[in-house]
Write an enzyme that holds these catalytic residues in place. Structure first.
Site, PDB file in Angstrom:
ATOM      1  CB  THR A  93      63.639   1.797  51.925  1.00  0.00           C
ATOM      2  OG1 THR A  93      63.832   2.961  51.447  1.00  0.00           O
ATOM      3  CG2 THR A  93      62.948   0.947  50.676  1.00  0.00           C
ATOM      4  CG  ASN A 118      73.699   1.680  53.047  1.00  0.00           C
ATOM      5  OD1 ASN A 118      73.061   1.189  52.560  1.00  0.00           O
ATOM      6  ND2 ASN A 118      73.504   2.653  53.167  1.00  0.00           N
ATOM      7  CG  PHE A 122      65.980  -1.460  49.276  1.00  0.00           C
ATOM      8  CD1 PHE A 122      66.353  -0.294  49.517  1.00  0.00           C
ATOM      9  CD2 PHE A 122      65.627  -0.815  48.170  1.00  0.00           C
ATOM     10  CE1 PHE A 122      66.596   1.342  49.682  1.00  0.00           C
ATOM     11  CE2 PHE A 122      65.494   0.432  47.318  1.00  0.00           C
ATOM     12  CZ  PHE A 122      65.790   1.202  48.432  1.00  0.00           C
ATOM     13  CG  ASN A 187      64.626   5.505  48.551  1.00  0.00           C
ATOM     14  OD1 ASN A 187      65.040   5.951  48.198  1.00  0.00           O
ATOM     15  ND2 ASN A 187      65.802   4.639  49.128  1.00  0.00           N
ATOM     16  CB  SER A 190      69.099   3.424  47.478  1.00  0.00           C
ATOM     17  OG  SER A 190      69.906   2.370  48.225  1.00  0.00           O
ATOM     18  CG  ASN A 192      73.520   0.525  48.365  1.00  0.00           C
ATOM     19  OD1 ASN A 192      74.930   0.687  47.876  1.00  0.00           O
ATOM     20  ND2 ASN A 192      73.779   1.103  49.077  1.00  0.00           N
ATOM     21  CB  THR A 193      68.119  -1.591  44.373  1.00  0.00           C
ATOM     22  OG1 THR A 193      67.775  -1.856  46.085  1.00  0.00           O
ATOM     23  CG2 THR A 193      66.835  -2.374  43.907  1.00  0.00           C
ATOM     24  CE  LYS A 230      66.564  10.079  51.405  1.00  0.00           C
ATOM     25  NZ  LYS A 230      66.583   9.434  52.939  1.00  0.00           N
ATOM     26  CG  ASN A 259      69.066   7.266  49.502  1.00  0.00           C
ATOM     27  OD1 ASN A 259      70.007   7.565  50.135  1.00  0.00           O
ATOM     28  ND2 ASN A 259      67.875   7.509  49.489  1.00  0.00           N
TER      29      ASN A 259
END
Length: 374
Positions: A93, A118, A122, A187, A190, A192-193, A230, A259
């Site tokens: 990304t 993970n 990003f 996206n 995710s 993780n943000t 996504k 995802n």
């Protein structure tokens, strides 16, 4: 040879370091002058079969199985990866501003589950630099024998940008990157943000996707760049339906499902191993069932009116074939690449071709349609 290399070398290394080493080797071979490296990779790994060709959202794909976003975040090795046999390569990304991502260690393997955790966050060089790399790449078409590989560009929100300014951040990336994208992916899934998954709520997602669509049209006049979104596997079924309805309402070209997941149910790895891996998105084999479930739900909801790209837990040609029959137009993978090595994509696409030919068909689409009916 790869299982020996993985067990003897890679599994003993930090997962992110192993990724850099393996990807660096692929890029180094692909970068040999006069196209020699790409030719070597193609001869060693690729076996294109004409029965696999199909057109999806107006783009010609040489094979249905492609590389998901996350492996080549910065558009560093597109051609070398395609030479391994991937039918498409989705980069990113990519965020509007470059950012280092989360603190290391941020990537871990759960080998007993054939999974990866993970929390990369990003990490990427940003849309300006990625656009520069893509521009340089398309200026040298002599590197391709026939046609260039299909390139998807996956864009996300810069961590430092507040949610209220997310649309402007996506638009900035779109303006820079859409001219070089065979298709564009928003996206919003995710884990993780911080706050990113909040953007999947329909009332927030509608203006964001509308703004990206307008920016893409302005950036590439005369060509409608296919736009996809996504989504996460952790969405409730009603929310999956709502996103599908929104995609149809806005005239999007497709949905990528799914995802990574924040769930950890049913894993084989020891508790201590999972604790050491820490938080973040889980990908790989444990995602297989939910990813397939979401795909089937999307297919039923959209009834073929949207292109669907299925990703999550795909390890074998049989897995990929199952996704195609269940409603996917294309299939992607990433985690299996880590465990199976450079021959993985070619092996899956060859397996799909063998399945098509074994039924007496001369096109993937005909074979899949027949399997869906039966």
């Amino acid at each position: 040879m790869y299982p020996k290399l993985f067990n003897g070398v890679f599994r003993r290394m930090d997962a992110e370091q192993a990724h850099r080493l393996g990807f660096g080797a692929i890029r180094a071979v692909g970068a040999l002058p006069a196209g020699v490296g790409l030719a070597v990779l193609e001869r060693a790994f690729q076996a294109r079969d004409t029965v696999l060709k199909q057109t999806v959202f107006g783009v010609d794909f040489p094979a249905p199985f492609g590389l998901a976003a996350g492996f080549d975040k910065n558009a560093e090795g597109i051609d070398a990866l395609a030479a391994l046999g991937f039918g498409s390569v989705e980069i990113g990304t990519v965020t509007g501003q470059g950012q280092p991502g989360n603190e290391q260690p941020r990537l871990a393997r759960l080998i007993a589950d054939r999974a990866v955790v993970n929390r990369m966050g990003f990490n990427n060089v940003g849309a300006v630099e990625v656009a520069r790399r893509l521009k340089r790449r398309v200026a040298k078409p002599e590197r391709w024998d026939k046609v260039p590989p299909v390139v998807g560009v996956n864009i996300g929100k810069t961590k430092a940008v507040p949610e209220s300014e997310a649309a402007a951040d996506y638009v900035a990336s779109t303006r820079l990157l859409a001219p070089y994208a065979d298709y564009l992916v928003v996206n919003v899934s995710s884990p993780n943000t911080p706050g990113l998954r909040n953007l999947q709520a329909v009332e927030v997602l509608r203006p964001l996707l509308t703004a990206v669509r307008e920016a893409a049209d302005q950036a590439v006049p005369g060509r409608k760049v296919p736009l996809l979104v996504k989504i996460a596997p952790d969405l409730a079924d009603d929310d999956v339906d709502a996103v599908a309805d929104l995609a149809l309402e806005l005239g999007l070209d497709g949905i990528i499902a799914t995802n990574t997941t924040i769930g950890r149910d049913g894993l084989k790895s020891a508790a201590a191993k999972m604790e050491a891996a820490g938080g973040g998105g889980l990908s790989g084999a444990p995602l297989k069932a939910r990813s397939l479930e979401v795909l089937r739900r999307l297919r039923a909801r959209t009834d073929g009116r949207l292109a669907l790209i299925s990703v999550g837990g795909v390890e074998t040609a049989a897995d990929a074939w199952q996704r195609l029959v269940a409603g996917a137009d294309l299939v992607q993978g990433y985690t299996g690449f880590i465990y199976e090595g450079p021959a993985w994509a070619s092996r899956i696409n060859r397996g799909i071709a063998a399945k098509v030919r074994s039924g007496g068909y001369t096109s993937l689409r005909d074979a899949v349609e027949a399997a869906r009916v039966s």
